[in-house]
Each structure stands twice: as C-alpha cells, then as structure tokens.
Write a protein that holds these residues in place. Structure first.
Motif, PDB file in Angstrom:
ATOM      1  N   ARG A 148     -59.105   2.808  34.508  1.00  6.44           N
ATOM      2  CA  ARG A 148     -59.496   2.618  33.112  1.00  6.44           C
ATOM      3  C   ARG A 148     -60.883   3.170  32.860  1.00  6.44           C
ATOM      4  O   ARG A 148     -61.739   3.167  33.728  1.00  6.44           O
ATOM      5  CB  ARG A 148     -59.388   1.163  32.666  1.00  6.44           C
TER       6      ARG A 148
ATOM      7  N   PHE B 246     -62.643   3.962  27.025  1.00  7.97           N
ATOM      8  CA  PHE B 246     -61.838   4.024  25.811  1.00  7.97           C
ATOM      9  C   PHE B 246     -60.341   3.886  26.042  1.00  7.97           C
ATOM     10  O   PHE B 246     -59.572   3.811  25.101  1.00  7.97           O
ATOM     11  CB  PHE B 246     -62.082   5.366  25.103  1.00  7.97           C
TER      12      PHE B 246
ATOM     13  N   ASN C 149     -56.225  19.326  31.816  1.00  7.78           N
ATOM     14  CA  ASN C 149     -55.275  18.214  31.818  1.00  7.78           C
ATOM     15  C   ASN C 149     -54.860  17.978  30.358  1.00  7.78           C
ATOM     16  O   ASN C 149     -55.210  17.001  29.719  1.00  7.78           O
ATOM     17  CB  ASN C 149     -55.953  16.978  32.429  1.00  7.78           C
TER      18      ASN C 149
HETATM   19  N1  LIG Z   1     -54.001  12.732  34.319  1.00 11.38           N
HETATM   20  C1  LIG Z   1     -54.446  11.786  35.133  1.00 11.38           C
HETATM   21  N2  LIG Z   1     -53.880  11.596  36.346  1.00 11.38           N
HETATM   22  C2  LIG Z   1     -54.342  10.621  37.176  1.00 11.38           C
HETATM   23  N3  LIG Z   1     -55.347   9.789  36.879  1.00 11.38           N
HETATM   24  C3  LIG Z   1     -55.943   9.915  35.699  1.00 11.38           C
HETATM   25  C4  LIG Z   1     -55.533  10.933  34.761  1.00 11.38           C
HETATM   26  N4  LIG Z   1     -56.316  10.826  33.668  1.00 11.38           N
HETATM   27  C5  LIG Z   1     -57.163   9.809  33.907  1.00 11.38           C
HETATM   28  N5  LIG Z   1     -56.957   9.248  35.118  1.00 11.38           N
HETATM   29  C6  LIG Z   1     -57.666   8.101  35.712  1.00 11.38           C
HETATM   30  O1  LIG Z   1     -57.906   7.118  34.719  1.00 11.38           O
HETATM   31  C7  LIG Z   1     -59.287   6.812  34.611  1.00 11.38           C
HETATM   32  C8  LIG Z   1     -59.680   6.617  33.146  1.00 11.38           C
HETATM   33  O2  LIG Z   1     -59.406   7.788  32.404  1.00 11.38           O
HETATM   34  P1  LIG Z   1     -60.449   8.479  31.448  1.00 11.38           P
HETATM   35  O3  LIG Z   1     -61.732   8.638  32.181  1.00 11.38           O
HETATM   36  O4  LIG Z   1     -59.808   9.685  30.885  1.00 11.38           O
HETATM   37  O5  LIG Z   1     -60.585   7.363  30.319  1.00 11.38           O
HETATM   38  P2  LIG Z   1     -61.623   7.338  29.134  1.00 11.38           P
HETATM   39  O6  LIG Z   1     -61.606   5.969  28.537  1.00 11.38           O
HETATM   40  O7  LIG Z   1     -61.438   8.512  28.235  1.00 11.38           O
HETATM   41  O8  LIG Z   1     -62.902   7.539  30.012  1.00 11.38           O
HETATM   42  P3  LIG Z   1     -64.433   7.590  29.752  1.00 11.38           P
HETATM   43  O9  LIG Z   1     -64.877   6.182  29.570  1.00 11.38           O
HETATM   44  O10 LIG Z   1     -64.875   8.162  31.080  1.00 11.38           O
HETATM   45  O11 LIG Z   1     -64.639   8.521  28.600  1.00 11.38           O
HETATM   46  C9  LIG Z   1     -60.004   7.992  35.255  1.00 11.38           C
HETATM   47  O12 LIG Z   1     -61.159   7.582  35.896  1.00 11.38           O
HETATM   48  C10 LIG Z   1     -58.995   8.524  36.250  1.00 11.38           C
HETATM   49  O13 LIG Z   1     -59.166   7.917  37.519  1.00 11.38           O
END
Ligand SMILES: Nc1ncnc2c1ncn2[C@@H]1O[C@H](COP(=O)(O)OP(=O)(O)OP(=O)(O)O)[C@@H](O)[C@H]1O
Lengths: 238, 300
Positions: B18, B21, B80
């Motif tokens: 997680r 966001f 991605n």
């Molecule tokens: N396509 C994917 N495949 C595998 N794991 C993923 C993928 N996308 C995200 N993750 C995992 O999920 C976690 C959270 O995703 P992400 O960082 O995109 O969320 P976010 O809420 O947008 O993050 P941030 O707070 O960093 O902006 C990541 O740290 C990663 O480990």
C-alpha cells in the motif's frame, strides 16, 4: 553547506507490570506479551529506515519508558547507525505515572533539539508516540498539569503528541493527551482485541508517519512537515 | 470503448502493498484477452482521494489500446501502464488494473538483523553510496551500467512524449531499474500521467516530489502561486529527466538524491552530453533538451 532539516520522533512506552501479562493463545498460537510487541517497535523503525537511502539522514529517534519513574532507553540517534545488539530492551517495573513520562519529555526535548542544532541541523517540531496500557496512577490534576506544561505555547519545542492506548486504556482519557487537538488524534484499541496486535499496528502507523514525513522534506529546509498516517485499519482502533 | 471493468468481476485478490493513495492487490484469477498469461494487479484508490475521474483514466487506458501491438509492447516494457479502469458502487473510478511488475524489477536486501526483503528496485537505490549498498548486499552498479540505465530512462521519456503524454511526477520512487536480464528501467505510478491537453486525474495530489521541483515551480511557490507550482508539462519532465541522470551518475556521492549541480558528474560524461545535462538543469524551460535529443546524442 545548507542546514539539513531533521525530524525527531519519540516513542514513550509504558512499562508497568501489566505490560508483561500474557494474553490467551489465539488458535493455538501463543500471543506476544505487550512489552515484547513494544520492543519490536524499534526494530521495525530501524528496518524501515535501513531500507531507504533517503530516510536515514532525515529522521532521529529516541525511546523513553515510564512506570513509577521515567528514563531514556534509547537516546536521540540515527537508528541506522546503531548495531542491533546495542539496542536495549524494555523491562517492566511498577506502576503507571504519566507525570513522570511527561516531565521527562519536557526536560529531554530541549536537550535533544539543542544537540541536533549544535550538530548543524534544522530541527522540526518533535513528534511523540505515547503508548500506555492503562490509566495513570497519578491524580488527575497532576498529569493534566504536566501535559499542559509540555504543550504550552510558551514551550518552543512543544511536541506533536499522539497517544496510543491498549488493554485497559480509555478513549475519554487519552483524547485529553492529543496535541494539537485539531490536527492529531488518539488511537485507542477496541475492547477485546489483543493488545500486542494493537501495538504492532501502532508500529506500522509510526513507520508510515516517519516515511511520509521524511519524504515531505525538501533538502533546502523550505518544506517538510509531520504527517500522521490515515487510519486504514479502522477495525483495530477507536 | 469498454475498457472499464467492475470490481465485483475481478475475483479473489491478495494485498501486495500500500502507498499513500492506494492499496495494490494481486488478482489470482482475472486475465485479459489481449494479455494472455499476464498476471494483473488491482490498484484501488483510498477513499480520501476519491472521486477519481473515470473519463480521465479512460483517456490513458484507451490511448494504450489504440497503439499497434509492436508499439504497445515497447511502451508496456517501459511503463507500468494502466490497462483497465475499475469501478465499484462508489463515486468515480475505484482504481485501475495494472500488469504485475516483473520480478527482475525487485531487489533483495538484508537488514542489520539478518532479515531479507524483496523491495521494488526504486531509483533511490541508485543514489545510495557504495557503503550503503555493501552493507545491505545490494549491487552497486558500475558507471557503464548506470549509463545504460540513463539511456533506458531517456528512451522511455522519449517514447512517452512522442505519444503526447506528460509523465509529471518523475522521481526516484517512480521508476524501477534492473541490471539483469537486460539493463533497463520501467516507470510506475503511471495513473497520474496526463495526455497532452488533459489534466492529470491525480496530479493535483503531488505535482512534484520534494527535491524534484523544477526551478520555475520553486519560483512559483515563492510567489505563493499554487497553480504555477503545480504545472507539469514537457518542460518539467525534461528538467526531471536531467536531474535523474545527474543523480544516477553521481555515484558514491553522499546525499546524491538531493543534488542539482551538473558539475558533480562532469568527469563521468563526454563533453557533448555534459552540455546537454547543463542545459537540462540550467537553461530556461523552453530551451531544455528533449528526450529525443538525449537519445540521439547518447547513441553517438
Ligand atoms: N504493478 C505492480 N505490481 C506489483 N506490485 C505493485 C505494482 N504497483 C504497485 N505495487 C506495490 O504496491 C505498493 C503501493 O503502490 P503505489 O506506490 O503505486 O501506491 P501509491 O498510493 O500511488 O503510492 P505513493 O504513496 O508512493 O504515491 C508499491 O510500493 C508496490 O510495492
């Protein structure tokens, strides 16, 4: 050389005897004693800091414990530089004096902040994560006065204060230990839950807060703030 | 185009991680016809950032869908990229489907207690010192490897801009790298990218990661111009591309992740590339070299 902004985090842990009570086993798995769960907090923070080259420089950590008296267990430091074998364990002793904890913070914070400044840092307002498993053994007016003293606007380094209550701790009481009232909150465990699991959840919140806060820092010291993570696991906390 | 799926149709899922966001979960049974055998994840937005525009996300998803397969494959390798918009009973989009990241984009590291972690190989590790890497068992890339990673990043941003999409919040957390089987990077957090002429659906949340703000954003901030601060465009992408190159090539410089001075890597770059880097970081926004120029000059 521009001054680096650092964020000081304090964990203040209740080590009254009740923290050593073994909760009943769940599904045949022996539950952790609350004090053991509390000892894991440091490890979790340290590992999170070690996992990122961007964090270590921006975060300072200290742990205090309290019972009838209070003491500094881990002096303010860069946890990534400390060997795990050097990290002291919390030991249980006696009652639950909030006054002892709050007064020690009031003495210790200016010393720590002064030291960080002397080392050439800009220092953000500290954040205190306060863990307790019961009600204070001090008279009401006494711990209230100590808290008012710690968070009084005349105290320049007054900390953000986030209380976590497990086991017997009461929401009505811990809500009075939130500072500032508008921006922070208390976390009190729902009744009947395993206190150790709640402490583990507290550690996650602390780590989340450390990462989010440190990531908000600009190296020129212009930006950066203390961020309290949102409550994702609403089933654990009141 | 119906590139929207219902959350209820996704089947079982298991949380992987997680962020601030969103919560990301692996879909154990759900597959897409055009991506046979490709595992997918569901990135579900937290309530605090909803509603997120279905229309905005659809622009990105549809754009990808419209490319011919060869081009799509190239972009999918470098980004991605969201492949479907997801909705539930709540307002707007509940999230997006993304291809599961390839295991080659994870790095193994050992903590001081002996515990082993598999973390996404975020660009931040490229800014770590040699000691930091050695202590954790993380490979410390050579200058040649770093150069190849920069080339891959330049190529990715070039493809993106050619497709008329602005990346936005480029930072050392938003691209991952690998040293094997092929030296390359891939950009993540692509749901906040914006097709030119559109606004980003998530871009308002964090336009620039701290220490990645272009000078014009910092100037806007000093004038209390919030809109100017938040602007993300090709020019800001080009500045951040330059910063990323600088910080990747800095090599064993303490706090490389905060540096902005091109002189730091002068000795690591041939003069024609050093001039590009200087221009990326110090020229007025409209005169920053584009990724295409970097690409061509790096191939010389
Ligand atoms: N396509 C994917 N495949 C595998 N794991 C993923 C993928 N996308 C995200 N993750 C995992 O999920 C976690 C959270 O995703 P992400 O960082 O995109 O969320 P976010 O809420 O947008 O993050 P941030 O707070 O960093 O902006 C990541 O740290 C990663 O480990």
């Amino acid at each position: 050389m521009t001054e680096m902004l650092v964020l000081p985090f304090y964990v203040v842990a209740d080590v009254s005897y009740s923290m050593t009570m073994k909760p009943p086993a769940v599904d045949g798995v022996a539950a952790l004693r609350p004090i053991d769960a509390a000892n894991e907090i440091v490890k979790k923070v340290k590992i999170a800091l070690e996992n990122s080259p961007l964090l270590g420089d921006k975060v300072r950590f200290a742990m205090l414990d309290f019972s009838d008296d209070a003491q500094v267990v881990i002096p303010m430091c860069d946890l990534t530089k400390v060997d795990p074998s050097q990290i002291p364990q919390l030991q249980a002793r006696g009652g639950t004096s909030y006054v002892a904890a709050l007064q020690l913070l009031k003495r210790q914070i200016p010393i720590d902040v002064g030291q960080l400044k002397a080392d050439g840092h800009k220092v953000h307002r500290p954040a205190v994560f306060f863990l307790t498993d019961g009600e204070p053994t001090d008279p009401d007016h006494e711990w209230k006065a100590s808290f008012a003293d710690l968070t009084d606007s005349s105290f320049k380094e007054r900390p953000n204060f986030i209380p976590f209550g497990v086991a017997e701790a009461k929401k009505e009481l811990l809500d009075q230990l939130v500072y500032p009232q508008q921006r922070m909150r208390s976390f009190v465990q729902r009744t009947g839950e395993d206190p150790s699991a709640a402490i583990t959840s507290m550690a996650e919140k602390l780590v989340g807060s450390i990462i989010a806060s440190a990531n908000s820092i600009q190296s020129d010291g212009m930006g950066g703030t203390f961020i309290l993570p949102d409550d994702d696991d609403g089933d654990v906390w009141l | 185009m119906a590139l929207i799926v219902r959350e209820a149709d996704l089947g079982p899922r298991k949380e992987l991680g997680r962020g601030g966001f969103a919560v990301v979960s692996l879909l154990s049974q759900y597959q897409l016809p055009e991506l046979p055998g490709r595992a997918l994840v569901y990135k579900k937005y937290k309530d605090k950032i909803r509603p997120v525009s279905v229309f905005g996300l659809s622009q990105l998803v549809d754009l990808r869908h419209g490319w011919e397969p060869a081009r799509r494959q190239q972009l999918d390798a470098a980004f991605n990229w969201p492949v479907r918009v997801v909705t539930d009973d709540g307002p707007g989009a509940s999230g997006v489907l993304l291809p599961l990241l390839d295991p080659s984009y994870f790095v193994r590291m050992t903590d001081s207690y002996g515990g082993v972690h598999e973390n996404p190989a975020e660009g931040q590790y490229l800014t770590a010192t040699r000691d930091w890497c050695t202590q954790r068992g993380v490979p410390f890339p050579t200058l040649e490897q770093r150069y190849a990673l920069c080339y891959s990043l330049v190529r990715a941003v070039g493809m993106l801009h050619k497709a008329e999409v602005v990346y936005g919040d480029l930072s050392h957390k938003n691209y991952l790298y690998r040293l094997t089987p092929k030296l390359s990077v891939t950009l993540v957090d692509c749901d906040s990218m914006r097709p030119r002429g559109q606004t980003s659906v998530l871009g308002g949340l964090q336009p620039h990661t701290p220490d990645w703000e272009p000078p014009e954003a910092l100037a806007a901030k000093r004038r209390n111009d919030g809109i100017g601060f938040a602007a993300q465009n090709y020019h800001t992408d080009r500045y951040k591309l330059g910063l990323a190159i600088l910080r990747i090539l800095a090599m064993d410089v303490p706090r490389a992740a905060e540096k902005r001075d091109p002189d730091l890597v002068r000795r690591h770059l041939p003069p024609h590339l050093f001039r590009l880097l200087q221009a990326s970081l110090t020229a007025p926004p409209a005169q920053r070299p584009d990724a295409r120029t970097w690409f061509e000059e790096m191939r010389r």
